[in-house]
Design an enzyme around this catalytic site. Sequence first.
Site, short mmCIF file in Angstrom:
data_model
loop_
_atom_site.label_atom_id
_atom_site.label_comp_id
_atom_site.label_asym_id
_atom_site.label_seq_id
_atom_site.Cartn_x
_atom_site.Cartn_y
_atom_site.Cartn_z
N LYS A 38 50.46 21.21 -2.09
CA LYS A 38 50.40 19.92 -1.37
C LYS A 38 51.82 19.42 -1.12
O LYS A 38 52.77 19.87 -1.79
CB LYS A 38 49.60 18.91 -2.19
CG LYS A 38 50.19 18.61 -3.57
CD LYS A 38 49.16 17.96 -4.49
CE LYS A 38 49.78 17.61 -5.83
NZ LYS A 38 48.79 17.31 -6.85
N ARG A 137 40.72 8.36 -11.10
CA ARG A 137 41.20 8.44 -9.72
C ARG A 137 40.02 8.70 -8.79
O ARG A 137 39.59 7.79 -8.08
CB ARG A 137 42.28 9.52 -9.61
CG ARG A 137 43.04 9.51 -8.31
CD ARG A 137 44.32 10.31 -8.36
NE ARG A 137 44.14 11.73 -8.64
CZ ARG A 137 45.14 12.62 -8.66
NH1 ARG A 137 46.37 12.24 -8.42
NH2 ARG A 137 44.91 13.89 -8.93
N TYR A 266 80.35 1.00 -0.48
CA TYR A 266 79.72 -0.32 -0.33
C TYR A 266 79.75 -1.10 -1.64
O TYR A 266 79.49 -0.53 -2.71
CB TYR A 266 78.25 -0.17 0.08
CG TYR A 266 78.04 0.31 1.48
CD1 TYR A 266 78.59 -0.37 2.57
CD2 TYR A 266 77.27 1.44 1.73
CE1 TYR A 266 78.38 0.08 3.87
CE2 TYR A 266 77.05 1.89 3.02
CZ TYR A 266 77.61 1.20 4.09
OH TYR A 266 77.40 1.64 5.36
N MET A 313 73.82 6.23 3.15
CA MET A 313 72.68 6.90 3.77
C MET A 313 72.92 8.40 3.97
O MET A 313 72.04 9.21 3.73
CB MET A 313 72.32 6.23 5.10
CG MET A 313 70.99 6.72 5.67
SD MET A 313 70.56 6.00 7.26
CE MET A 313 70.15 4.33 6.83
C1 PLP Z 1 48.85 18.00 -8.01
C2 PLP Z 1 47.66 18.42 -8.76
C3 PLP Z 1 47.70 19.55 -9.60
C4 PLP Z 1 48.97 20.29 -9.94
O1 PLP Z 1 49.56 19.70 -11.08
P1 PLP Z 1 50.90 20.29 -11.73
O2 PLP Z 1 51.19 19.32 -12.82
O3 PLP Z 1 51.93 20.26 -10.67
O4 PLP Z 1 50.57 21.65 -12.20
C5 PLP Z 1 46.51 19.98 -10.16
N1 PLP Z 1 45.36 19.33 -9.93
C6 PLP Z 1 45.29 18.22 -9.16
C7 PLP Z 1 43.98 17.55 -8.96
C8 PLP Z 1 46.44 17.73 -8.56
O5 PLP Z 1 46.36 16.62 -7.82
#
Ligand code: PLP
Length: 374
Positions: A38, A137, A266, A313
Amino acid sequence: MKFDFIPSTIYINQQAIYQNIKYFQHLHPQKKILAVVKADAYGHGVHNVCSPALAAGVNGFCVAYVDEALVLRKMGINTLILVLGASLPESVSVAQKEGISLTAPSFNWLQESLKYLDPNCLNRLKVHIALDTGMGRIGFTDLEELRRAINFINQHQQIFELEGLFTHFATADENDVYYQYQETKFKELITQINEPVKYLHCENSAAGLLEPEDNFTNTIRLGIGMYGVSPLNFSSDLATHLHPVMSLKSKISFIKKIKKGSKISYGATYTAPKDEWIATVSIGYADGWLRRLQGFKVLVDGQYCSNVGRITMDQLMIKVPHYYPIGTPVTFLGKDGDQEITATEIADYAQTIPYEIFTCFSKRLPRVAINLIN
Ligand SMILES: *Cc1c(COP(=O)(O)O)cnc(C)c1O
């Protein structure tokens, strides 16, 4: 967007990705691995990460959104791709058509999705039911709702396929009693519903490192560990086998000798205590080098140097021991000679976690794969 004249580069070590996956496979020889990619592979770039992950033998990928899954399909990836978030019901028909697996976060979501699914499509929609065992969640918390959902899927077998069941830990990185509590709850729910699925998963990287013998599940969702960073929030020998994947280098773009008492950047927050050499590097908070990293170290010529003054920046200043020519490499993350700056050190200094450091590196920084695996 491709920039040819930016002096900064993120390097992605494909050999390290491969080895990190092999290490988790060695810990869990019976389990399938879903590589979590992701947010453009935690900022590493899916184009750099997916091919070494496939070469190492992962069984599929996890992403956060249907859009991210579509990017992988367009790259020609035809393995399982699981969307971990609660997808919009409007997106499910695309997922069905492309054979993308979705997370079912509630019974209501299944009912809503049914309205958008195509009964004449050759593919059924593959779903993984999320169980909320304490993360708070998304997911089912209640056994009755879960039973209803499974019945609903079974009643619409020409449209849905129950492919997986999973949960997510809130404190796997701490390995505490709450983690044990969630694990017990997950096992209880799974045992009570007694529904065989192809993918039963609860472990992220941290749980995967901490619980090598657990064979209750058959799949691991491997994220940060694949990128070579310890997922544990305490130091442990378990993480020493992981190889850092990302490094970030830039170059000195300007250098000058300043007089004692001169100010830098700055707010004029830095005053030179004596005459000193100050180099400017063309990288800044717009690249994801956070403003609150003011005062943190970099590596020049194998030695640690300090950032001085506020980070701007697109540029920042560092104090160097003597003159260096323009173009001299500056390491922000990774090794230079015998020294190294790790993502964990950067994150600790900025009071955050490596995940956030990685995903804040902006699109402006080119990602270049090295030590290629193909
Ligand atoms: C992002 C995520 C993972 C991966 O977790 P890591 O700590 O990076 O291994 C696994 N399961 C879910 C549901 C996630 O959102």
